[in-house]
Write an enzyme that holds these catalytic residues in place. Sequence first.
Site, mmCIF file in Angstrom:
data_model
loop_
_atom_site.group_PDB
_atom_site.id
_atom_site.type_symbol
_atom_site.label_atom_id
_atom_site.label_comp_id
_atom_site.label_asym_id
_atom_site.label_seq_id
_atom_site.Cartn_x
_atom_site.Cartn_y
_atom_site.Cartn_z
ATOM 1 N N ASP A 481 30.018 27.530 -26.326
ATOM 2 C CA ASP A 481 28.950 27.987 -25.433
ATOM 3 C C ASP A 481 29.267 27.664 -23.977
ATOM 4 O OD1 ASP A 481 26.516 29.079 -24.718
ATOM 5 O OD2 ASP A 481 25.371 27.942 -26.201
ATOM 6 N N ASP A 550 20.935 36.084 -26.890
ATOM 7 C CA ASP A 550 19.950 35.150 -27.452
ATOM 8 C C ASP A 550 18.724 35.897 -27.943
ATOM 9 O OD1 ASP A 550 21.360 32.856 -27.159
ATOM 10 O OD2 ASP A 550 20.425 32.243 -25.289
#
Length: 593
Positions: A481, A550
Site C-alpha cells: 500500500d 477502495d
Amino acid sequence: MAIIFNEKNNQFYLHTKNSSYIIELLDGRIPLHAYWGKSLKNMPPMGEWKSTQSATMTPVDTGMPWGQFACSGSLPLEYPAYGTGDMRETAFLAKYADGSRTTRFEYVSHKIMRGKPALNGLPATYGNETEVETLIITLCDAHTKLVTELYYSVFEKYDAIARSVRLINNGKSNVLINKAASVSVDIHGADGMEFMHLYGWWARERHIERAPLIEGIQKIDSKRGASGHQHNPFIALLQKNADETYGEVYGFSLVYSGSFEAGAELDIYRNARVTAGINSFDFGWNLESGSTFQTPEAVMVYSAEGLGKMSRCFHSLYRNNLCRGKYQYAERPVLVNNWEATYFDFNEEKLLAIAEKAKQLDIDMLVLDDGWFGGRTDDTTGLGDWTASPEILPDGLKGFADKINALGLDFGIWVEPEMISPKSELYRRHPDWAVRNPDYTPLLQRNQYVLDLCNPDVCEFVIDAMTKVFSSANIAYVKWDCNRNITELYSPLLGDRQKEFSHRYMLGLYRILQTLTERFPKILFESCAAGGNRVDMGMLCYAPQFWASDNTDFYDRVKIQEGTLTCYPQNTIGAHVSRSPNHQTLRRSNIEN
Ligand code: GLA
C-alpha cells in the site's frame, strides 16, 4: 520482418499485423513522422506529397533540401527539440553549459535488432526474438555532442510499438535536461477527433471521459509523485464516432508510476502532436559528461476497429509481455481481507473467527490488513516499525500464519513500506529519512510522512525490513500500500539537484520492488495506493494485480472496472464484494443479484 529500411526513399517501415508506422529521414538527416495507420506497404517520399508551403511568421531552414519552404515549424518532426523553429509542444528541452537552450538533433546511424533491450532501472515490456523487433535511431547534436537514441520495439501481433529514449552526454560539459518525452508523434489529419482519458478521485477512479480535440493543448498530468487517482497515464485520440467496434483509435499508455504528463496539441495544419512522458513540470536532470539518461517507456497501439480492439491489444501485450512471475497467468486466490470488517479494532480471536467462516465459504486465503505491527492501533503510529504487535498476535506473525494454515487457508499480509509515522521508533532514530523541506513544518497526510527513497540507505532499510517480514512466516500474498502523495520534495542528498527528486524516488522504488519480487518469487504481490492512486503499467511490471479502488459498492464498481479495462488486463484487476449497506456509499445490495 516487422521493420524494414527502404534506402532509396530513406524510409523506415514499422509493420504490425494491421498497421504501419513510417519514419522518413529528410535529406538523410532529420527524422520525420510520415505515417501511422492501416497497413501501408509503399509510400512515396514525403517531398512528393506533403504541402511544403511555409506559413507566415515561421522560421525556415535554408539548409534543408526543400529550400526555404521546409520550415521546422510545420514539419512532423519525429523527436522535436526546442529552439530551432518548431514552436509546438516539444519533446525535448535542455540547458547547456553556456546557457543555450538550442538543440538540433540530426541522424547519425540506425540499427535493427530482433528482441528488445531492457531499460536500465525501469519497468518495461519484454519479448523474445520471435515476438518483437527493435529499431534504434541514433541522433546527435553536432555542437554539444549530446546523443539521443530513439527506440521503437514493434510487437507485430498486438499492433503495438513500445517507445523510449536514451540520452548520452558525449560532450565535455554537463547538460541540464528539462524535458525528455518518451514519445512524440504527429497524427496527421486530426480534425474532428476526440481526446479520451481516464479521470477520477479516491473511490471513483478511472472514469472514461471523451471530449472533442480543440485547437491548442489538451493535457492530463500528475504532480503527486505517483500516477494518481485523478488521471491515469493513458490517453487516446479517436475518430469522432468511434465506439467499441468501429473507428480509428490511437492509444498511448505509459509504463511509469510517477509524476507524468500526456497530451495532444492540435495545430493549424490539423496535426495532433501527442507527447507523453515524465512530467516536465519541476523536472531537471543534471546529465553529467559521459553519463546516460533513460526515459520511461510509452506504448502506442493503433486500431481501425474501435476501442475494443485497442483494449484487447493492450491487454494481450501487457498480460504476455509486461506481467511476469508465477502469477502471470495463474488463477488468483479468492481472499477475505479483514479491513472493512474490523478496521483497527481486532485481535487474534476476531481474526480467527473470520478465517473459520471464510473456510466454510471455501475462500482460499485470509489477508491481514493494516494494524498488525508496531503498536499501530490507529493511523497515527507505527509505520516503519515492522514487527508484529504482541498484544494482537501473541505468537508473532509465524504463530498466526501457522494457525491460519492449519485451518486450510493461505495467509497474506498488508504492508506500507514507503511510509513513516512521526510516532514510530524509526522516526525517533531517523527523522531525516522523512521527506521534508528543512525550512518548513512538514505536512501530514493520514498522519504520516513519505520515506526518502532518493537515499540508497533508506531503500536498503526497506528491502531489509520487508525481507524480514516476508521470510518470517508462510506468506503467500502481499498487499503493498501507499497512502499519501509526496509534498515538500527535498532530499538532503541531492544538494542543488532537487529537480531530480520525483524521478529518483521512482528509481528507488523500482529497485526495491525488483529486489523483493525476485527474492520472493512465490508471493503474489498486489499493489494498492489508497485504492487506485497508483494503478499503472509501471507497478504492473512488478505486482501482477491491483487493488483497483477502495470503493466496493457493486454499482460504482461497474464504472471503475469498465474504465480500468480500457487498457489493463482483466486478470490484473482485483474485484471486491463487501457487506451491505456498503461502507463508502451506504447503498444496499444483495449478493444474489
Ligand atoms: C488504504 C487501502 C485500504 C486499507 C487501508 C489500511 O486505504 O486502500 O484497502 O488497506 O489503506 O490502512
